[in-house]
Scaffold this motif. Structure first.
Motif: not given
Length: 441
Positions: A307, A309-311, A313-315, A317-318
């Motif tokens: 989780t 890693d996913m958060v 990657a999302f942050v 990217a933004l």
């Protein structure tokens, strides 16, 4: 000659106050355990860097330009001189990168520290080869009993806990309990067994318990086998005060709370049994329970940190959009500089500066601007991330600061490469017009 304006004394004084206040807030956030203080410190430090920009950024450009001069000679010297010619402009361009890269770096440091801390906690608390976890809830009751009945398995320990009379009773296995203890104050932890418990240091002090005492837990008498050190303070807002913990064996816990189930069971093979046979034995039992999964230590760590890693990657990217916008600013600054230096560049070309060296000069100028902004951003991000981890450590005692130098270096490299790409169009514009026409402007 282009006029430039130096930063005034009042601006520098305010910048010094803001920067000092930001650093002080970041440094003290861990001591008081306040996350809002981390945010306030980061903002104050950022505004201090912005106000200090006209002085700080040119100084860093000159410093980072030293190795560039050694590599590229006079071409890099021209790039450094051009970059620092208008301090306010280059400061605005570089500090635009600071906020985006600073936030990215802070999240990278926080995520790296959290992952490393979780992995260390798993290594410390789960020293077994295999783990069975409940999917979306507790383990089925018969599952643990069936696993314990398999001759291939030497240790089957279900992690369970229950709060009773202000004390957290936790299951412990005599063969595994030593891995979570940092110290034994009195007694022998190896004497843990039916009717004998391990009392943690803080609870023993609070209630005056010592080795050999008979204590009542959940209405049943037990003998204190040892007083041990807690493996970490309780989380803020936890069900009991820090260290108010008693370790009991599985059989005693089942007698006290027969309906209480855990979400995880630790499994070790019996003596002489290979890992393959152990896995096959566990899988033969777990296959009958769709709400349970068998994982090894590495897989369990990945399930806990996935989780994060996913958060991250999302942050990233933004926040990458903010960095891209800042790099567009680098390209615009270079383009404006090219227009203002049309005749100057033409003179340089007339006296022998080749087209390749003109491109190199603008590329070095762009790289230095981006590198300074990236360095300041990474430094700010490390400060914010370290302060946040200090607060989390203060609250939970489970997290330590880890600096992922590889990822931070990648951030710097990407910023420089993107700046080099941003210098292509300004360079084409500088070389598009003939030398004679440019000299006539």
């Amino acid at each position: 000659v282009q006029p430039t304006w130096r930063a005034g004394r009042l601006r520098l004084a305010v910048a010094a106050l803001l920067l000092a206040a930001g650093v002080a807030a970041l440094g003290s956030a861990g001591a008081v355990g306040q996350l809002p203080l981390v945010a306030a410190g980061g903002m104050l430090a950022f505004f201090g860097i912005v106000l200090f920009g006209p002085v700080l950024v040119p100084a860093l450009v000159r410093l980072l330009g030293v190795p560039a001069r050694r590599l590229f000679g006079a071409t890099a010297g021209l790039a450094v001189a051009n970059a620092v010619r208008n301090p306010r402009r280059i400061a605005a361009t570089a500090t635009a990168l600071v906020i985006g890269i600073g936030l990215v770096s802070a999240f990278v440091v926080g995520a790296g520290s959290a992952k490393a801390s979780i992995e260390r906690a798993v290594d410390r608390q789960i020293g077994v080869d295999f783990v069975v976890v409940g999917v979306g809830g507790s383990l089925p009751g018969p599952l643990v009993d069936e696993l314990a009945a398999r001759p291939e398995l030497g240790v089957v320990h279900e992690l369970r806990g229950r709060v009773s009379d202000g004390v957290e009773l936790r299951t412990a296995h005599p063969a595994l309990v030593g891995r979570t203890l940092t110290a034994v104050d009195a007694g022998d932890a190896g004497r843990l067994g039916p009717g004998r418990v391990l009392v943690h240091r803080e609870l023993a002090r609070a209630r005056g318990w010592s080795v050999g005492d008979t204590v009542t837990l959940a209405g049943q008498p037990f003998t204190v086998a040892a007083v041990v050190a807690a493996d970490g303070p309780a989380l803020a807002g936890g069900p009991v005060p820090a260290g108010h913990v008693v370790d009991v064996v599985d059989a005693d816990f089942s007698r006290l709370f027969p309906a209480e189930r855990g979400h995880l069971a630790e499994i070790d093979p019996a003596a002489g049994v290979s890992a393959e046979r152990t896995r096959a034995a566990v899988e033969s039992v777990v296959a009958r329970y769709p709400t349970a999964n068998l994982v090894d230590q590495a897989t369990y760590k990945e399930s806990l940190t996935g989780t994060i890693d996913m958060v991250l990657a999302f942050v990233v990217a933004l926040l990458g959009l903010a960095v891209v916008i800042a790099l567009v600013g680098v390209a615009n600054t270079l383009s404006l500089s090219v227009v203002e230096r049309t005749r100057e560049n033409a003179v340089l070309r007339a006296v022998g500066l080749t087209r390749g060296r003109m491109r190199a000069m603008l590329a070095v100028e762009a790289a230095l601007m981006a590198l300074v902004g990236a360095v300041l951003g990474v430094g700010l991000g490390i400060g914010v991330g370290a302060s946040a981890m200090a607060v989390v450590t203060r609250l939970s005692g489970e997290f330590t600061l880890v600096l992922p130098w590889g990822r931070l270096g990648l951030i710097l490299a990407v910023a420089v490469l993107a700046a080099l790409a941003a210098s292509v169009l300004p360079a084409r514009r500088a070389l598009a017009r003939p030398i004679v026409a440019s000299l006539g402007d």
